[in-house]
Design a protein around this motif. Sequence first.
Motif, PDB file in Angstrom:
ATOM      1  N   ARG A 147       0.830  -1.205   0.000  1.00 27.47           N
ATOM      2  CA  ARG A 147       0.000   0.000   0.000  1.00 27.47           C
ATOM      3  C   ARG A 147       0.863   1.252   0.000  1.00 27.47           C
ATOM      4  N   LEU A 148       1.968   1.205   0.713  1.00 25.64           N
ATOM      5  CA  LEU A 148       2.913   2.320   0.724  1.00 25.64           C
ATOM      6  C   LEU A 148       3.429   2.597  -0.687  1.00 25.64           C
ATOM      7  N   LEU A 149       3.848   1.545  -1.375  1.00 26.03           N
ATOM      8  CA  LEU A 149       4.417   1.714  -2.716  1.00 26.03           C
ATOM      9  C   LEU A 149       3.372   2.131  -3.740  1.00 26.03           C
ATOM     10  N   SER A 150       2.105   1.858  -3.455  1.00 27.11           N
ATOM     11  CA  SER A 150       1.062   2.292  -4.384  1.00 27.11           C
ATOM     12  C   SER A 150       1.011   3.814  -4.475  1.00 27.11           C
ATOM     13  N   GLU A 151       1.580   4.503  -3.467  1.00 29.76           N
ATOM     14  CA  GLU A 151       1.645   5.964  -3.511  1.00 29.76           C
ATOM     15  C   GLU A 151       2.491   6.445  -4.687  1.00 29.76           C
ATOM     16  N   ILE A 152       3.450   5.625  -5.125  1.00 29.07           N
ATOM     17  CA  ILE A 152       4.289   5.996  -6.267  1.00 29.07           C
ATOM     18  C   ILE A 152       4.066   5.024  -7.434  1.00 29.07           C
ATOM     19  N   HIS A 153       2.958   4.282  -7.340  1.00 26.70           N
ATOM     20  CA  HIS A 153       2.500   3.433  -8.445  1.00 26.70           C
ATOM     21  C   HIS A 153       3.494   2.343  -8.841  1.00 26.70           C
ATOM     22  N   VAL A 154       4.102   1.717  -7.850  1.00 23.61           N
ATOM     23  CA  VAL A 154       4.951   0.561  -8.100  1.00 23.61           C
ATOM     24  C   VAL A 154       4.576  -0.528  -7.096  1.00 23.61           C
ATOM     25  N   GLY A 155       5.086  -1.731  -7.314  1.00 23.63           N
ATOM     26  CA  GLY A 155       4.852  -2.840  -6.400  1.00 23.63           C
ATOM     27  C   GLY A 155       6.169  -3.411  -5.912  1.00 23.63           C
ATOM     28  N   LEU A 156       6.085  -4.234  -4.884  1.00 30.48           N
ATOM     29  CA  LEU A 156       7.302  -4.837  -4.338  1.00 30.48           C
ATOM     30  C   LEU A 156       8.077  -5.608  -5.393  1.00 30.48           C
ATOM     31  N   SER A 157       7.368  -6.264  -6.300  1.00 30.41           N
ATOM     32  CA  SER A 157       8.040  -7.089  -7.301  1.00 30.41           C
ATOM     33  C   SER A 157       8.864  -6.274  -8.285  1.00 30.41           C
ATOM     34  N   GLN A 158       8.625  -4.962  -8.338  1.00 27.65           N
ATOM     35  CA  GLN A 158       9.371  -4.101  -9.254  1.00 27.65           C
ATOM     36  C   GLN A 158      10.659  -3.567  -8.627  1.00 27.65           C
ATOM     37  N   LEU A 159      10.879  -3.830  -7.341  1.00 33.16           N
ATOM     38  CA  LEU A 159      12.041  -3.306  -6.647  1.00 33.16           C
ATOM     39  C   LEU A 159      13.126  -4.362  -6.514  1.00 33.16           C
ATOM     40  N   ASP A 160      14.366  -3.919  -6.422  1.00 33.61           N
ATOM     41  CA  ASP A 160      15.416  -4.862  -6.086  1.00 33.61           C
ATOM     42  C   ASP A 160      15.298  -5.214  -4.606  1.00 33.61           C
ATOM     43  N   SER A 161      16.067  -6.177  -4.160  1.00 33.80           N
ATOM     44  CA  SER A 161      15.887  -6.710  -2.809  1.00 33.80           C
ATOM     45  C   SER A 161      16.120  -5.658  -1.729  1.00 33.80           C
ATOM     46  N   SER A 162      17.073  -4.758  -1.941  1.00 37.82           N
ATOM     47  CA  SER A 162      17.369  -3.752  -0.921  1.00 37.82           C
ATOM     48  C   SER A 162      16.243  -2.734  -0.790  1.00 37.82           C
ATOM     49  N   LEU A 163      15.680  -2.291  -1.924  1.00 36.81           N
ATOM     50  CA  LEU A 163      14.579  -1.340  -1.863  1.00 36.81           C
ATOM     51  C   LEU A 163      13.303  -1.995  -1.349  1.00 36.81           C
ATOM     52  N   ALA A 164      13.099  -3.265  -1.695  1.00 36.60           N
ATOM     53  CA  ALA A 164      11.935  -3.987  -1.174  1.00 36.60           C
ATOM     54  C   ALA A 164      12.008  -4.102   0.343  1.00 36.60           C
ATOM     55  N   MET A 165      13.204  -4.387   0.864  1.00 39.49           N
ATOM     56  CA  MET A 165      13.379  -4.446   2.312  1.00 39.49           C
ATOM     57  C   MET A 165      13.157  -3.081   2.942  1.00 39.49           C
TER      58      MET A 165
END
Length: 218
Positions: free
Chosen positions: A139-157
């Motif tokens: 839900r946090l990432l939806s603020e910038i219209h991306v999902g966890l799967s679009q991030l590398d492991s460090s940004l996802a963490m």
Amino acid sequence: MSGPRPLHLSRRGAVYVVRFTLPRDISSDLTGMEIRKSLQTKDIDEARAKCLDAEIWFQNLISRLRTMSNPSRKDVEIAANLFFNRLKEAVDVPRDFLLENLDDEISFNIEESSRRIGEINQQLLVNAFDATVADNAQRLLSEIHVGLSQLDSSLAMLAKQLAAKAEREQWRYLIHQLSEPEKSFSVGDEIFVTAAPISHHPASKACPSSEHLALMAA
């Protein structure tokens, strides 16, 4: 039309299909993912022509995916502040407790809020997060219209860590509103210091709206 069969062309039964595999650089979460599409023909010559069109479509798709901007750490931090503002707004919805059980209900909500804060603190220590935090990260990432799967492991963490911290601050704010709403609330985590000012409702005790946190019943 003669010649070798195109690389991406195969058959499913008597019908021709195309199969494409997403390359590794698109997303680690999608590596090896296969896209299949029926060409809806049993004729090899027609299938060859449709396969060529499909290959052009796939290459255009890969080009678009590769040129999509990847969020930065700053983008995720901005999203966390926006998300925290939403969580604060949820707490600021005034609700009235039953007068006959007022003290018990307030005490119970403070106790449960403190318990959840303890759980979040432990999760942050080991960087292992429960489903609530993972859902909040999405839900946090939806603020910038991306999902966890679009991030590398460090940004996802990082997204999960910030989601956990935002929830922790929300619970702290709830405790504040239940115990001393007439005083100013000081954000405990500096990442949220730049968040929008917190409004107050001194006339009534505040508790979370059902959109974000369930009202706890003693």
